[in-house]
Write a protein that holds these residues in place. Structure first.
Motif, PDB file in Angstrom:
ATOM      1  N   UNK A 145     -23.192  -1.570   1.887  1.00 42.66           N
ATOM      2  CA  UNK A 145     -22.531  -2.710   2.514  1.00 42.66           C
ATOM      3  C   UNK A 145     -22.251  -3.749   1.448  1.00 42.66           C
ATOM      4  N   UNK A 146     -20.998  -4.231   1.412  1.00 42.47           N
ATOM      5  CA  UNK A 146     -20.534  -5.167   0.384  1.00 42.47           C
ATOM      6  C   UNK A 146     -19.921  -6.388   1.065  1.00 42.47           C
ATOM      7  N   UNK A 147     -20.208  -7.579   0.550  1.00 47.95           N
ATOM      8  CA  UNK A 147     -19.548  -8.796   1.044  1.00 47.95           C
ATOM      9  C   UNK A 147     -18.088  -8.786   0.612  1.00 47.95           C
ATOM     10  N   UNK A 148     -17.198  -9.137   1.528  1.00 48.11           N
ATOM     11  CA  UNK A 148     -15.771  -9.230   1.226  1.00 48.11           C
ATOM     12  C   UNK A 148     -15.245 -10.559   1.759  1.00 48.11           C
ATOM     13  N   UNK A 149     -14.051 -10.933   1.314  1.00 48.78           N
ATOM     14  CA  UNK A 149     -13.493 -12.246   1.659  1.00 48.78           C
ATOM     15  C   UNK A 149     -13.130 -12.365   3.131  1.00 48.78           C
ATOM     16  N   UNK A 150     -12.446 -11.344   3.663  1.00 48.72           N
ATOM     17  CA  UNK A 150     -11.977 -11.413   5.036  1.00 48.72           C
ATOM     18  C   UNK A 150     -11.523 -10.030   5.498  1.00 48.72           C
ATOM     19  N   UNK A 151     -10.927  -9.958   6.662  1.00 48.40           N
ATOM     20  CA  UNK A 151     -10.524  -8.675   7.245  1.00 48.40           C
ATOM     21  C   UNK A 151      -9.452  -7.960   6.435  1.00 48.40           C
ATOM     22  N   UNK A 152      -8.683  -8.699   5.634  1.00 45.77           N
ATOM     23  CA  UNK A 152      -7.636  -8.048   4.839  1.00 45.77           C
ATOM     24  C   UNK A 152      -8.220  -7.165   3.736  1.00 45.77           C
ATOM     25  N   UNK A 153      -9.522  -7.258   3.504  1.00 47.94           N
ATOM     26  CA  UNK A 153     -10.166  -6.391   2.509  1.00 47.94           C
ATOM     27  C   UNK A 153      -9.967  -4.920   2.860  1.00 47.94           C
ATOM     28  N   UNK A 154      -9.805  -4.619   4.143  1.00 40.84           N
ATOM     29  CA  UNK A 154      -9.603  -3.229   4.554  1.00 40.84           C
ATOM     30  C   UNK A 154      -8.331  -2.649   3.925  1.00 40.84           C
ATOM     31  N   UNK A 155      -7.289  -3.457   3.799  1.00 38.67           N
ATOM     32  CA  UNK A 155      -6.049  -2.992   3.157  1.00 38.67           C
ATOM     33  C   UNK A 155      -6.306  -2.645   1.694  1.00 38.67           C
ATOM     34  N   UNK A 156      -7.059  -3.490   1.013  1.00 36.43           N
ATOM     35  CA  UNK A 156      -7.392  -3.243  -0.392  1.00 36.43           C
ATOM     36  C   UNK A 156      -8.239  -1.986  -0.529  1.00 36.43           C
ATOM     37  N   UNK A 157      -9.219  -1.832   0.354  1.00 33.78           N
ATOM     38  CA  UNK A 157     -10.104  -0.664   0.317  1.00 33.78           C
ATOM     39  C   UNK A 157      -9.301   0.615   0.527  1.00 33.78           C
ATOM     40  N   UNK A 158      -8.361   0.584   1.463  1.00 34.53           N
ATOM     41  CA  UNK A 158      -7.524   1.754   1.707  1.00 34.53           C
ATOM     42  C   UNK A 158      -6.754   2.134   0.446  1.00 34.53           C
ATOM     43  N   UNK A 159      -6.155   1.156  -0.215  1.00 26.86           N
ATOM     44  CA  UNK A 159      -5.404   1.427  -1.452  1.00 26.86           C
ATOM     45  C   UNK A 159      -6.326   1.960  -2.550  1.00 26.86           C
ATOM     46  N   UNK A 160      -7.523   1.378  -2.674  1.00 28.43           N
ATOM     47  CA  UNK A 160      -8.471   1.846  -3.688  1.00 28.43           C
ATOM     48  C   UNK A 160      -8.850   3.309  -3.447  1.00 28.43           C
ATOM     49  N   UNK A 161      -9.106   3.662  -2.187  1.00 27.29           N
ATOM     50  CA  UNK A 161      -9.454   5.047  -1.868  1.00 27.29           C
ATOM     51  C   UNK A 161      -8.275   5.986  -2.148  1.00 27.29           C
ATOM     52  N   UNK A 162      -7.073   5.588  -1.720  1.00 22.22           N
ATOM     53  CA  UNK A 162      -5.895   6.427  -1.956  1.00 22.22           C
ATOM     54  C   UNK A 162      -5.623   6.591  -3.454  1.00 22.22           C
ATOM     55  N   UNK A 163      -5.800   5.527  -4.235  1.00 25.11           N
ATOM     56  CA  UNK A 163      -5.617   5.614  -5.689  1.00 25.11           C
ATOM     57  C   UNK A 163      -6.638   6.559  -6.323  1.00 25.11           C
ATOM     58  N   UNK A 164      -7.790   6.722  -5.674  1.00 25.12           N
ATOM     59  CA  UNK A 164      -8.834   7.620  -6.182  1.00 25.12           C
ATOM     60  C   UNK A 164      -8.666   9.049  -5.663  1.00 25.12           C
ATOM     61  N   UNK A 165      -7.572   9.308  -4.920  1.00 27.86           N
ATOM     62  CA  UNK A 165      -7.292  10.660  -4.449  1.00 27.86           C
ATOM     63  C   UNK A 165      -7.721  10.959  -3.026  1.00 27.86           C
ATOM     64  N   UNK A 166      -8.148   9.948  -2.283  1.00 25.19           N
ATOM     65  CA  UNK A 166      -8.538  10.151  -0.894  1.00 25.19           C
ATOM     66  C   UNK A 166      -7.310  10.069   0.016  1.00 25.19           C
ATOM     67  N   UNK A 167      -7.376  10.786   1.115  1.00 22.89           N
ATOM     68  CA  UNK A 167      -6.329  10.753   2.131  1.00 22.89           C
ATOM     69  C   UNK A 167      -6.889  10.071   3.366  1.00 22.89           C
ATOM     70  N   UNK A 168      -6.173   9.067   3.853  1.00 18.28           N
ATOM     71  CA  UNK A 168      -6.610   8.381   5.066  1.00 18.28           C
ATOM     72  C   UNK A 168      -6.356   9.293   6.258  1.00 18.28           C
ATOM     73  N   UNK A 169      -7.402   9.549   7.029  1.00 17.66           N
ATOM     74  CA  UNK A 169      -7.310  10.440   8.187  1.00 17.66           C
ATOM     75  C   UNK A 169      -7.282   9.692   9.511  1.00 17.66           C
ATOM     76  N   UNK A 170      -7.847   8.506   9.522  1.00 17.42           N
ATOM     77  CA  UNK A 170      -7.953   7.759  10.772  1.00 17.42           C
ATOM     78  C   UNK A 170      -8.040   6.279  10.456  1.00 17.42           C
ATOM     79  N   UNK A 171      -7.277   5.495  11.185  1.00 19.36           N
ATOM     80  CA  UNK A 171      -7.386   4.048  11.065  1.00 19.36           C
ATOM     81  C   UNK A 171      -7.574   3.479  12.453  1.00 19.36           C
TER      82      UNK A 171
END
Length: 149
Positions: free
Chosen positions: A82-108
Motif C-alpha cells: 500500500x502506497x500513499x498517492x495524491x488523489x484518485x487520478x493516481x490510478x491513471x498513472x498506475x495503469x500507464x506504468x503497468x502498461x509501460x512495463x508490459x502488463x495488459x489491463x484486463x478489468x477496470x
C-alpha cells in the motif's frame, strides 16, 4: 496436489492476515508464525517497506509505502503493498506504468473522485490495484500474484 478446501483455507488465512496485519503490528513475529504454520509457506509482514522479494517486473507508483507484506512459498506467492498517492487520478498513472512495463489491463472498475480499481497481468504476474480515499488520504493498494508456469 492440494484439495480445493485446502486452497480455500490457505487463501482465507492469507486474506485475513493481510487485513489484520496493520492492526497487529505489535505482534508481527507471532502473526508470521501462525500464518507460516497454516500456509506451509513463508510470510514477511514487512511493515512500511516493500517486501524484499517483491517482483522487480511490477512497477509501484511513487509515494510513501504505508504497508508491505508477502506470503506463500514456491507453490504460490502473494505480495501486498500500500502506497500513499495524491488523489484518485493516481490510478491513471498506475495503469500507464503497468502498461509501460508490459502488463495488459484486463478489468477496470468504475473510477470516481474517491478512487477506482484495475486488474492487469503479464505472462509472469497478475496485479490488482485499488485506489481509495481513506482516513489519512488516498492510497493505492497493490495485490500481486505469480501466474502459474
Amino acid at each position: 496436489m492440494r484439495t480445493p478446501r485446502r486452497r480455500i483455507a490457505v487463501a482465507l488465512a492469507i486474506v485475513l492476515t493481510l487485513a489484520a496485519a496493520p492492526v497487529l503490528t505489535g505482534c508481527v513475529g507471532q502473526v508470521e508464525g501462525v500464518i507460516e504454520n497454516v500456509t506451509g509457506g513463508e510470510v514477511d509482514l514487512g511493515g512500511q517497506s516493500v517486501p524484499e522479494d517483491f517482483p522487480a517486473d511490477v512497477p509501484i507508483t511513487d509515494g510513501d509505502v504505508v504497508y508491505g507484506v508477502s506470503a506463500g512459498s514456491a507453490d504460490g506467492k502473494v505480495w501486498n503493498v500500500t502506497v500513499s498517492v495524491a488523489d484518485a487520478t493516481a490510478l491513471d498513472t498506475i495503469k500507464l506504468e503497468l502498461e509501460d512495463a508490459g502488463f495488459t489491463t484486463r478489468l477496470e472498475g468504475p473510477a470516481n473522485a474517491d478512487g477506482g480499481t484495475l486488474a492487469a497481468d503479464s505472462a509472469a504476474y497478475g496485479v490488482l490495484v485499488a485506489v481509495t480515499n481513506g482516513t489519512d488520504g488516498f492510497v493505492a493498494n497493490y495485490t500481486v500474484t505469480a501466474n502459474p508456469a
